[in-house]
Design a protein around this motif. Structure first.
Motif, PDB file in Angstrom:
ATOM      1  N   GLY A   1       0.787  -1.234   0.000  1.00  0.00           N
ATOM      2  CA  GLY A   1       0.000   0.000   0.000  1.00  0.00           C
ATOM      3  C   GLY A   1       0.814   1.276   0.000  1.00  0.00           C
ATOM      4  N   LYS A   2       2.105   1.190  -0.379  1.00  0.00           N
ATOM      5  CA  LYS A   2       2.935   2.403  -0.301  1.00  0.00           C
ATOM      6  C   LYS A   2       2.510   3.460  -1.312  1.00  0.00           C
ATOM      7  CE  LYS A   2       6.814   0.738  -3.104  1.00  0.00           C
ATOM      8  NZ  LYS A   2       6.253  -0.583  -3.392  1.00  0.00           N
ATOM      9  N   THR A   3       2.061   3.034  -2.497  1.00  0.00           N
ATOM     10  CA  THR A   3       1.619   4.008  -3.499  1.00  0.00           C
ATOM     11  C   THR A   3       0.383   4.752  -3.010  1.00  0.00           C
ATOM     12  OG1 THR A   3       2.533   2.699  -5.311  1.00  0.00           O
ATOM     13  CG2 THR A   3       0.826   4.294  -5.877  1.00  0.00           C
ATOM     14  N   VAL A   4      -0.550   4.027  -2.422  1.00  0.00           N
ATOM     15  CA  VAL A   4      -1.757   4.663  -1.874  1.00  0.00           C
ATOM     16  C   VAL A   4      -1.385   5.684  -0.810  1.00  0.00           C
ATOM     17  CG1 VAL A   4      -3.777   4.252  -0.396  1.00  0.00           C
ATOM     18  CG2 VAL A   4      -3.385   2.807  -2.403  1.00  0.00           C
ATOM     19  N   LEU A   5      -0.470   5.312   0.093  1.00  0.00           N
ATOM     20  CA  LEU A   5      -0.128   6.221   1.186  1.00  0.00           C
ATOM     21  C   LEU A   5       0.735   7.390   0.719  1.00  0.00           C
ATOM     22  CD1 LEU A   5       0.181   3.551   3.952  1.00  0.00           C
ATOM     23  CD2 LEU A   5      -1.484   5.392   3.838  1.00  0.00           C
ATOM     24  N   ALA A   6       1.493   7.192  -0.343  1.00  0.00           N
ATOM     25  CA  ALA A   6       2.196   8.329  -0.954  1.00  0.00           C
ATOM     26  C   ALA A   6       1.177   9.320  -1.521  1.00  0.00           C
ATOM     27  CB  ALA A   6       3.133   7.845  -2.055  1.00  0.00           C
ATOM     28  N   CYS A   7       0.139   8.802  -2.185  1.00  0.00           N
ATOM     29  CA  CYS A   7      -0.916   9.665  -2.734  1.00  0.00           C
ATOM     30  C   CYS A   7      -1.690  10.375  -1.618  1.00  0.00           C
ATOM     31  CB  CYS A   7      -1.878   8.844  -3.596  1.00  0.00           C
ATOM     32  SG  CYS A   7      -1.169   8.254  -5.144  1.00  0.00           S
ATOM     33  N   VAL A   8      -2.019   9.636  -0.565  1.00  0.00           N
ATOM     34  CA  VAL A   8      -2.731  10.234   0.582  1.00  0.00           C
ATOM     35  C   VAL A   8      -1.920  11.404   1.141  1.00  0.00           C
ATOM     36  CG1 VAL A   8      -3.374   9.838   3.001  1.00  0.00           C
ATOM     37  CG2 VAL A   8      -4.042   8.176   1.248  1.00  0.00           C
TER      38      VAL A   8
ATOM     39  N   THR B   1       6.608   9.052  -8.990  1.00  0.00           N
ATOM     40  CA  THR B   1       6.683   7.598  -8.850  1.00  0.00           C
ATOM     41  C   THR B   1       7.633   7.032  -9.877  1.00  0.00           C
ATOM     42  OG1 THR B   1       5.434   5.529  -8.747  1.00  0.00           O
ATOM     43  CG2 THR B   1       4.746   7.119 -10.416  1.00  0.00           C
ATOM     44  N   THR B   2       8.307   5.927  -9.509  1.00  0.00           N
ATOM     45  CA  THR B   2       9.083   5.160 -10.482  1.00  0.00           C
ATOM     46  C   THR B   2       8.415   3.809 -10.722  1.00  0.00           C
ATOM     47  OG1 THR B   2      10.464   4.294  -8.700  1.00  0.00           O
ATOM     48  CG2 THR B   2      11.294   6.208  -9.888  1.00  0.00           C
ATOM     49  N   ASP B   3       7.194   3.654 -10.262  1.00  0.00           N
ATOM     50  CA  ASP B   3       6.430   2.428 -10.472  1.00  0.00           C
ATOM     51  C   ASP B   3       6.140   2.292 -11.969  1.00  0.00           C
ATOM     52  OD1 ASP B   3       4.584   0.420 -10.668  1.00  0.00           O
ATOM     53  OD2 ASP B   3       3.289   1.145  -9.071  1.00  0.00           O
TER      54      ASP B   3
ATOM     55  N   GLY C   1      -1.561   7.297 -10.884  1.00  0.00           N
ATOM     56  CA  GLY C   1      -2.647   7.778 -11.746  1.00  0.00           C
ATOM     57  C   GLY C   1      -3.951   7.059 -11.457  1.00  0.00           C
ATOM     58  N   LYS C   2      -3.864   5.748 -11.181  1.00  0.00           N
ATOM     59  CA  LYS C   2      -5.067   4.974 -10.873  1.00  0.00           C
ATOM     60  C   LYS C   2      -5.628   5.364  -9.508  1.00  0.00           C
ATOM     61  CE  LYS C   2      -3.285   1.149 -13.641  1.00  0.00           C
ATOM     62  NZ  LYS C   2      -2.655  -0.184 -13.628  1.00  0.00           N
TER      63      LYS C   2
ATOM     64  N   ASP D   1     -13.286  -0.905   2.970  1.00  0.00           N
ATOM     65  CA  ASP D   1     -14.141  -1.906   2.321  1.00  0.00           C
ATOM     66  C   ASP D   1     -14.047  -1.857   0.800  1.00  0.00           C
ATOM     67  OD1 ASP D   1     -15.413   0.479   1.898  1.00  0.00           O
ATOM     68  OD2 ASP D   1     -17.397  -0.186   2.576  1.00  0.00           O
ATOM     69  N   ARG D   2     -13.270  -0.926   0.277  1.00  0.00           N
ATOM     70  CA  ARG D   2     -13.120  -0.824  -1.177  1.00  0.00           C
ATOM     71  C   ARG D   2     -11.723  -0.295  -1.476  1.00  0.00           C
ATOM     72  NH1 ARG D   2     -15.700   3.430   0.945  1.00  0.00           N
ATOM     73  NH2 ARG D   2     -15.355   5.540   0.135  1.00  0.00           N
ATOM     74  N   GLU D   3     -11.385  -0.290  -2.754  1.00  0.00           N
ATOM     75  CA  GLU D   3     -10.091   0.261  -3.146  1.00  0.00           C
ATOM     76  C   GLU D   3     -10.036   1.750  -2.845  1.00  0.00           C
ATOM     77  OE1 GLU D   3      -8.064  -1.485  -6.912  1.00  0.00           O
ATOM     78  OE2 GLU D   3     -10.215  -1.576  -7.260  1.00  0.00           O
ATOM     79  N   VAL D   4      -8.877   2.190  -2.409  1.00  0.00           N
ATOM     80  CA  VAL D   4      -8.680   3.621  -2.155  1.00  0.00           C
ATOM     81  C   VAL D   4      -8.432   4.299  -3.504  1.00  0.00           C
ATOM     82  CG1 VAL D   4      -7.257   5.343  -1.016  1.00  0.00           C
ATOM     83  CG2 VAL D   4      -7.742   3.169   0.132  1.00  0.00           C
ATOM     84  N   LYS D   5      -9.326   5.238  -3.841  1.00  0.00           N
ATOM     85  CA  LYS D   5      -9.278   5.828  -5.184  1.00  0.00           C
ATOM     86  C   LYS D   5      -9.996   7.163  -5.182  1.00  0.00           C
ATOM     87  CE  LYS D   5     -10.150   4.234  -9.925  1.00  0.00           C
ATOM     88  NZ  LYS D   5     -10.760   3.172 -10.728  1.00  0.00           N
ATOM     89  N   GLY D   6      -9.434   8.167  -5.860  1.00  0.00           N
ATOM     90  CA  GLY D   6     -10.096   9.454  -6.012  1.00  0.00           C
ATOM     91  C   GLY D   6      -9.675  10.462  -4.957  1.00  0.00           C
TER      92      GLY D   6
END
Length: 606
Positions: free
Chosen positions: A337-344, A360-362, A368-369, A589-594
């Motif tokens: 979950g590092k990408t999610v927490l970087a975005c957060v 990101t270097t991913d 973007g997602k 309960d769902r993907e972290v997005k938006g």
């Protein structure tokens, strides 16, 4: 004929559990089985609940099963010394130091471990040998160096009997051994290559990429195991129903992506897989289609409430101080979950009024997602969010640009066989990371942003290489066996690197954070990476413990047990990273997005 089974997959997806399950299943059938691991967590001892170590050991309470934990550090030191010994006769101390550092990277460690694997591939005392962890395509490519070995050896033998890759005798012997091992890897009748993944986007993307990389080298993926599904009978609330449906969606995507490759699924257990009896239960599910038995009563204690607490002093770690700038690096294994927490974090600092760049270097550009916005190769303002800019540093593109630059310069000086050798030295994850990180240095040295959030952090190895007294391209030439001079331009580039690395070591200006979920493997791997960063003077200041089951959702015995297990490992995280702030992030309960969801999570945890 001995059968070989390789298990591959990112840290924490459960590949060791699946390898051990397969080993127990075959041993119980009367098949003499050896399982070998290079996992630095040395978790065969842990899961089989007995001492194993750097020797073949009979497993207790089961016939026909043996295990060994190859010590990757010992293997690497032995392998390095074999390569460095002849160089000490040819180069001065400074050059040997540079060669030593280059051989301290993940490429050498993997090569050394695989060298030990190959020794086992000549073993005939066992019916099945199971390897956990498999080599990457990069390792196989290095073993297939496209240079004329006989010519290289013949020319070297006329002189000192040494080559840049070691003594002639060692090269010759190794080449034959490697050729035989690669032939066995490509033989589907003798070798199975199995990927283990989780039913989620990052794990799916990485498995597709790794499988294709090996296919290009003639090694076919024979099976996929998707691990970690919520048992259907435990879907008793809307919360877990939503997560279950999300997982089923990724199962469908995996079937579409992998086509004819067989896919097996494995459900979550209410605790870790440990002990022969648990592996027999797991084997019944994986190989015989049985259902898991009811939840077991475990010895995990409900240590304390782990709902989100705001008793940590986080602001100094993510906000700039005194009109300065702040760099925040997120590191961790794929899927934690590092990408999610970087975005957060980036959305949060931007929302607080700080001009923020998210990088990101991913290769899959997951930011973007997660942001649900298009991301380009250059910093672009994110629509709908003041102060937020984002860019993907495509490591493949950066690598190709860098490789062309180095080889173009070299072609005016060296013959074609030397160029080919240099090109192979360049074709490594280390070089890719270096090329991508150089682009980060360009952004960081401009100082036009208040905050730069970087997903993924550089390794200690990369930072040490940047501190060496010559340009990376010169190091590549040196590694290919060529002496080289350091130019004024090299020195200027080095000064720029030194300035940025000095900022990275300044705790006031830079925060290093590791993301993990509270289980054994991610904790051990993060600790090893953090210790490597300490060798260049960088301390881990922040730990993000992710995917914690909310207390109000842990109503069944199954999920209570899993939550107690998480609490147990949260205590281990605290004891392991004593000087780091620890932030606990719940499972959703769902993907972290938006942007809206990211903003809400940032306000909650910060």
């Amino acid at each position: 004929m001995t059968k070989f089974i390789f298990f591959s997959g990112k840290g924490g997806v459960g590949k060791t559990s699946m390898a051990c399950t397969t080993a127990v299943y075959n041993a119980d059938k009367g098949v003499k089985t050896l399982i070998v691991t290079t996992d630095p967590a040395a978790n065969l001892s842990d899961v089989f609940e007995q001492e194993i170590g750097h020797k073949i050991t009979k497993i207790n309470n089961i016939d026909n099963l043996y295990a060994m934990e190859i010590d990757p550090d010992k293997s690497t030191e032995e392998y390095k010394e074999r390569l460095l010994a002849p160089m000490r006769e040819l180069f001065d101390e400074e050059m040997v130091k540079i060669a030593d550092e280059q051989l301290s990277g993940p490429c050498t460690s993997e090569m050394a471990s695989f060298d030990r694997f190959i020794d086992f591939m000549g073993e005939t005392d066992y019916d099945i040998i199971i390897f956990d962890t498999a080599p990457t395509g990069h390792t196989i490519r290095l073993l297939e160096l496209p240079i004329d070995w006989s010519k290289h050896i013949e020319e070297s033998a006329k002189g000192t009997g040494q080559t840049c890759m070691g003594p002639v005798s060692m090269i010759e012997d190794s080449k034959n051994k490697f050729d035989e091992a690669i032939a066995k890897l490509r033989d589907k009748n003798q070798t199975d290559f199995i990927f283990v993944m989780q039913p989620e986007q990052t794990s799916l993307d990485e498995t597709i990429r790794s499988s294709k990389e090996l296919e290009e080298l003639g090694i076919i993926t024979t099976r996929i195991i998707i691990n970690g599904f919520i048992p259907q009978e435990e879907v008793l609330s809307p919360f877990f129903k939503a997560r279950y449906d999300m997982q089923m969606g990724y199962l469908t995507k995996a079937k579409e992506a992998f086509g004819a490759i067989p896919i097996d699924t494995m459900e979550l257990f209410d605790s870790e897989l440990k002990g022969i009896n648990r592996f027999r239960l797991s084997a019944g599910i994986l190989f015989q289609g049985r259902k898991a038995e009811g939840s077991m009563k475990l010895n995990y204690k409900n240590i304390k409430d782990i709902n989100i607490e705001k008793n940590y002093n986080i602001k100094d770690l993510i906000y700039p101080k005194n009109e300065s700038h702040k760099n925040i690096f997120f590191s961790g294994k794929g899927g934690v979950g590092k990408t999610v927490l970087a975005c957060v974090t980036a959305v949060h600092t931007a929302n607080r009024g700080y001009k923020t760049l998210l990088l990101t270097t991913d290769p899959a550009a997951h930011i973007g997602k997660v942001l649900d916005k298009p991301i380009g190769d250059e910093p672009t303002k994110i629509e709908g969010m003041e102060n937020l800019f984002a860019a993907k540093i495509d490591p493949k593109v950066a690598f190709e640009e860098y490789k062309s630059m180095v080889l173009d310069e070299a072609r005016s000086k060296f013959d074609e066989s030397t160029i080919l050798t240099m090109e192979e030295e360049l074709n490594s994850p280390c070089t890719e990371e270096m090329a991508a990180f150089q682009k980060f240095i360009r952004y960081a040295s401009e100082e036009v942003y208040d905050v730069i959030v970087f997903d993924t952090a550089p390794t200690g190895h990369t930072l040490r290489l940047l501190e060496l007294p010559m340009d990376w391209s010169k190091q590549i030439q040196m590694k290919a066996g060529l002496s080289t001079d350091i130019s004024e331009e090299d020195k200027k580039q080095k000064e720029k690197f030194d300035k940025v690395i000095a900022v990275m070591k300044d705790k006031e200006k830079t925060t290093f954070s590791f993301v993990m979920y509270p289980e054994k493997t991610p904790i051990v791997e993060a600790y090893r990476a953090s210790e490597e960063l300490r060798t260049v003077g960088i301390d881990t200041q922040l730990i993000m413990a992710n995917l914690i089951i909310p207390e109000e959702q842990a109503v069944s015995t199954f999920f209570k047990n899993r939550r107690y297990m998480q609490e147990y490992y949260i205590e281990e995280i605290k004891n392991t990273f004593k000087t780091s702030e620890i932030v606990k992030i719940p499972m959703f309960d769902r993907e972290v997005k938006g942007l809206d969801m990211l903003m809400d999570i940032g306000n909650m945890i910060f």
